[in-house]
Enzyme design. Sequence first.
Site, PDB file in Angstrom:
ATOM      1  N   VAL A 128       0.870  -1.170   0.000  1.00  0.00           N
ATOM      2  CA  VAL A 128       0.000   0.000   0.000  1.00  0.00           C
ATOM      3  C   VAL A 128       0.907   1.220   0.000  1.00  0.00           C
ATOM      4  O   VAL A 128       1.811   1.327   0.837  1.00  0.00           O
ATOM      5  CB  VAL A 128      -0.929   0.033   1.232  1.00  0.00           C
ATOM      6  CG1 VAL A 128      -1.875   1.229   1.144  1.00  0.00           C
ATOM      7  CG2 VAL A 128      -1.710  -1.261   1.358  1.00  0.00           C
ATOM      8  N   ARG A 164       7.949   8.632  -6.548  1.00  0.00           N
ATOM      9  CA  ARG A 164       9.106   7.760  -6.320  1.00  0.00           C
ATOM     10  C   ARG A 164       8.688   6.524  -5.528  1.00  0.00           C
ATOM     11  O   ARG A 164       9.039   5.388  -5.886  1.00  0.00           O
ATOM     12  CB  ARG A 164      10.189   8.535  -5.572  1.00  0.00           C
ATOM     13  CG  ARG A 164      11.406   7.704  -5.200  1.00  0.00           C
ATOM     14  CD  ARG A 164      12.403   8.557  -4.418  1.00  0.00           C
ATOM     15  NE  ARG A 164      13.445   7.754  -3.802  1.00  0.00           N
ATOM     16  CZ  ARG A 164      14.338   8.241  -2.939  1.00  0.00           C
ATOM     17  NH1 ARG A 164      14.316   9.529  -2.624  1.00  0.00           N
ATOM     18  NH2 ARG A 164      15.249   7.457  -2.422  1.00  0.00           N
ATOM     19  N   SER A 185      -3.041   6.960   3.761  1.00  0.00           N
ATOM     20  CA  SER A 185      -1.603   7.229   3.691  1.00  0.00           C
ATOM     21  C   SER A 185      -1.278   8.465   2.871  1.00  0.00           C
ATOM     22  O   SER A 185      -0.108   8.805   2.707  1.00  0.00           O
ATOM     23  CB  SER A 185      -0.860   6.015   3.127  1.00  0.00           C
ATOM     24  OG  SER A 185      -1.175   5.814   1.771  1.00  0.00           O
ATOM     25  N   ARG A 232      -7.167   2.890  -4.099  1.00  0.00           N
ATOM     26  CA  ARG A 232      -8.068   3.122  -2.967  1.00  0.00           C
ATOM     27  C   ARG A 232      -8.582   4.554  -3.021  1.00  0.00           C
ATOM     28  O   ARG A 232      -7.806   5.505  -2.922  1.00  0.00           O
ATOM     29  CB  ARG A 232      -7.373   2.841  -1.629  1.00  0.00           C
ATOM     30  CG  ARG A 232      -8.324   3.023  -0.445  1.00  0.00           C
ATOM     31  CD  ARG A 232      -7.865   2.314   0.820  1.00  0.00           C
ATOM     32  NE  ARG A 232      -6.672   2.876   1.416  1.00  0.00           N
ATOM     33  CZ  ARG A 232      -6.224   2.577   2.636  1.00  0.00           C
ATOM     34  NH1 ARG A 232      -6.885   1.699   3.387  1.00  0.00           N
ATOM     35  NH2 ARG A 232      -5.117   3.116   3.097  1.00  0.00           N
ATOM     36  N   GLU A 235     -13.166  -2.709   8.167  1.00  0.00           N
ATOM     37  CA  GLU A 235     -12.436  -1.973   9.195  1.00  0.00           C
ATOM     38  C   GLU A 235     -13.357  -1.136  10.081  1.00  0.00           C
ATOM     39  O   GLU A 235     -12.885  -0.340  10.895  1.00  0.00           O
ATOM     40  CB  GLU A 235     -11.393  -1.060   8.535  1.00  0.00           C
ATOM     41  CG  GLU A 235     -11.968  -0.096   7.518  1.00  0.00           C
ATOM     42  CD  GLU A 235     -10.909   0.700   6.778  1.00  0.00           C
ATOM     43  OE1 GLU A 235      -9.718   0.572   7.107  1.00  0.00           O
ATOM     44  OE2 GLU A 235     -11.279   1.458   5.861  1.00  0.00           O
ATOM     45  N   GLY A 267      -8.487  -4.682   8.993  1.00  0.00           N
ATOM     46  CA  GLY A 267      -7.574  -3.589   9.317  1.00  0.00           C
ATOM     47  C   GLY A 267      -7.685  -3.295  10.801  1.00  0.00           C
ATOM     48  O   GLY A 267      -8.570  -2.547  11.224  1.00  0.00           O
ATOM     49  N   PHE A 268      -6.812  -3.888  11.583  1.00  0.00           N
ATOM     50  CA  PHE A 268      -6.932  -3.850  13.038  1.00  0.00           C
ATOM     51  C   PHE A 268      -6.988  -2.430  13.598  1.00  0.00           C
ATOM     52  O   PHE A 268      -7.780  -2.139  14.502  1.00  0.00           O
ATOM     53  CB  PHE A 268      -5.772  -4.620  13.664  1.00  0.00           C
ATOM     54  CG  PHE A 268      -5.564  -4.331  15.135  1.00  0.00           C
ATOM     55  CD1 PHE A 268      -6.487  -4.749  16.070  1.00  0.00           C
ATOM     56  CD2 PHE A 268      -4.455  -3.626  15.576  1.00  0.00           C
ATOM     57  CE1 PHE A 268      -6.310  -4.478  17.422  1.00  0.00           C
ATOM     58  CE2 PHE A 268      -4.267  -3.348  16.916  1.00  0.00           C
ATOM     59  CZ  PHE A 268      -5.197  -3.779  17.844  1.00  0.00           C
ATOM     60  N   LEU A 269      -6.182  -1.541  13.070  1.00  0.00           N
ATOM     61  CA  LEU A 269      -6.074  -0.216  13.681  1.00  0.00           C
ATOM     62  C   LEU A 269      -7.360   0.594  13.523  1.00  0.00           C
ATOM     63  O   LEU A 269      -7.911   1.101  14.501  1.00  0.00           O
ATOM     64  CB  LEU A 269      -4.867   0.522  13.105  1.00  0.00           C
ATOM     65  CG  LEU A 269      -3.524  -0.132  13.467  1.00  0.00           C
ATOM     66  CD1 LEU A 269      -2.421   0.421  12.603  1.00  0.00           C
ATOM     67  CD2 LEU A 269      -3.209   0.069  14.939  1.00  0.00           C
ATOM     68  N   PRO A 279       5.043  -3.034   4.492  1.00  0.00           N
ATOM     69  CA  PRO A 279       5.333  -1.599   4.423  1.00  0.00           C
ATOM     70  C   PRO A 279       6.366  -1.175   3.399  1.00  0.00           C
ATOM     71  O   PRO A 279       6.605   0.021   3.237  1.00  0.00           O
ATOM     72  CB  PRO A 279       5.849  -1.307   5.837  1.00  0.00           C
ATOM     73  CG  PRO A 279       6.538  -2.573   6.242  1.00  0.00           C
ATOM     74  CD  PRO A 279       5.725  -3.685   5.627  1.00  0.00           C
ATOM     75  N   ASP A 335      -0.124   6.046   9.811  1.00  0.00           N
ATOM     76  CA  ASP A 335      -1.029   6.751   8.912  1.00  0.00           C
ATOM     77  C   ASP A 335      -2.253   7.156   9.716  1.00  0.00           C
ATOM     78  O   ASP A 335      -2.239   7.097  10.950  1.00  0.00           O
ATOM     79  CB  ASP A 335      -1.381   5.909   7.679  1.00  0.00           C
ATOM     80  CG  ASP A 335      -2.160   4.642   8.013  1.00  0.00           C
ATOM     81  OD1 ASP A 335      -2.549   4.456   9.183  1.00  0.00           O
ATOM     82  OD2 ASP A 335      -2.404   3.838   7.093  1.00  0.00           O
TER      83      ASP A 335
END
Length: 716
Positions: free
Chosen positions: A117, A124, A268, A332, A421, A446-448, A530, A622
């Site tokens: 993601v 870049r 993000s 997304r 989520e 998505g745990f967070l 990541p 994020d």
Amino acid sequence: MSTEHQVINDIKVNNKFYDFIDQEVCDGLDISATEFFQSLSNILAKYQDENKILLEKRSELQAKINDWHRNNKRIDQKKYKGFLEDIGYITSNPGEFNIDVEEVDDEISKVSGPQLVVPITNQRFVLNAVNARWGSLFDCLYGTNVIPNRGSMTTSFAHNLQRVNRTAELACEFLDEIAPLKGASYRQITSQVKYSGTLIFNLDDGELATLIDPDQYIGLTESGNILLKNNNLHLEIVCDQERSLHKSGIFDVILESAVTTIVDFEDSAATVSDEEKIHGYRNYLGLMKRDLNSTFTKNGHTISRSLNKDKKYIDTNGEEHTLPGTSLTLVRNVGIHMRTRMVRNLDNSSIPEGIMDAMVTSLIALHDLKLKINSKKGSVYIVKPKLHGPDEVKFTIDLFESVENALSIKKNTLKIGIMDEERRTTLNLKACIYEARSRCIFINTGFLDRTGDEIHTSMMAGAMRCKNLIKEEDWFSAYEENNVSVGLECGLYKKAQIGKGMWAQPDQMREMLDNKMVHLEAGASCSWVPSPTAATLHATHYHRFDVMSQQQKILSKNQKPNQDDLLVIPFLKLADQLSEEKIINEINNNAQSILGYVVRWINHGVGCSKVQDINHVGLMEDRATLRISSQHMANWLHHEICSEKQVIQAFKEMALIVDQQNKHDPNYIPMAPKYDCYAFKASTALVFEGTDQANGYTEDILIKYRRKFLEANQIT
């Protein structure tokens, strides 16, 4: 008419945005910018009121839940569930069905592997991610803590021969495991017998060795590298006796790594100004037109990057084939709660940004529908975050159909990835998938964000456990199991991805290798990582473990998690025994996490950062991590576990630490000792106003203070 906007039907369009669509996006397409914005105006007329109604329903449900908790200090789980059903928070089960999605690329339906993601705003990083379809195992082993960086294995000087040798040994062990030779190890090989039909190695004892499973040998690449296939993933063995420093002559092993990449306009990314949003769209356009590039300076050298070319190889029958050189790209969009002023209604009010995203990213994807380079099957993959329940999924599906009609795209070309989520989506996941049954290509946990919503939804119920202990609660294991179980029950096997969340410690690769296999064992066909390095290392898990076979086993057992466990609130327990020291440590940790992320978001427009935690360990942060930290602090503050004075003190002390951690950044603006900058104000507002933020989301406060910063510094 404003000099900055032009009126098209019932909307005002920013001139720079219009020019971008007109001169860049529509170039080569059979649609004009004016026709596009006329269609956008029509779609907004059809959907923005419904968008508003859905958001109002969120608030109404939350208000009812808050009132129920105020009146029910002791929770009877049966009564609680009945209440949620009565108010429509839990909906009816749609019954048995299987998704009937068609024209899905193999990378989603048949290949299990890592998923990256990446924020769309950094070309870049986008190029690095999309090019991470292939990665050097030698580089990833040598350059990370998979091999401890100490003693004789230190990387403090170039080409430590002992470390190089250990890298090659680990690679040989890996090859021995996933593509074993008959009666031999890859350590013993000295050369390959030049015969195209079968892979044969000369060994150091004069004998010959072949693969136990000869079908794993696919052929030779253009460079003469050996191409193997295992669990639907490819790998190259680079044999070069002259360059290799290992006795086997193996110079490298190149793994197919990030099979899919999500380019992200949401958590993000930070796109507050019109220019930032257009820049994100322009990068996505570069991906779809295949001309994205980046030039930058590194260590005094100018480096240019572009998209990798496909790999050519000759199979065992002498025929030429190609393999994709880049990840299959998903995009997304933002959630339905986000708004934009880049396009406005005639009364100058903002419009739902999610509707604009659906139209613009689909318009841009028309270029790939012509080229068929990203999606060979002619599909567009849109991941939709922060949907609350089946009504919002249905709204999105209806929107997609209208977008297809507006852009003359074949029905069901726009596919949807559903982020599981939010609590209401988890409790109604089967109903959500049902609404998207002809378009669903992806679900994931998505745990967070899910924890942030868990805390906010039950804010009035009581104080929550310490952040690191919430994962120990029954709801969490039920949540992770439910996602896989429901997905397989709905027919996602070999049709769609079932995903798991991010490994958030980009420097801790040894720990990732030791721990992330559990996602595959749970039945996840993709899992977030990541970095490109993490993707290559995580790919070794998918070579070692057959996820599709695991999904078959889960289906055959027909064991389902206890749905009622999803309703168990992660309350603080007496056994947790919160001392004053533990309370201070918890709020310090949260405050430091918030400040470290927010200061870069507000001052630099960076939506995803590697932020050092209180122990100076780098963590990927994020808006999802920000949501859980701010909501946790708001919860403790509301239930008087900590005081306002303690929270302010924590933020001031942690600002000093964050300033110190960023002291080598010449563009960094310190928060201490005045504590009056917009970054500090935004950070504290996220906590002190946290209970009032819709669903605990952080965007409103972040955008408010980012705009203040941009205006104060006259940045457009």
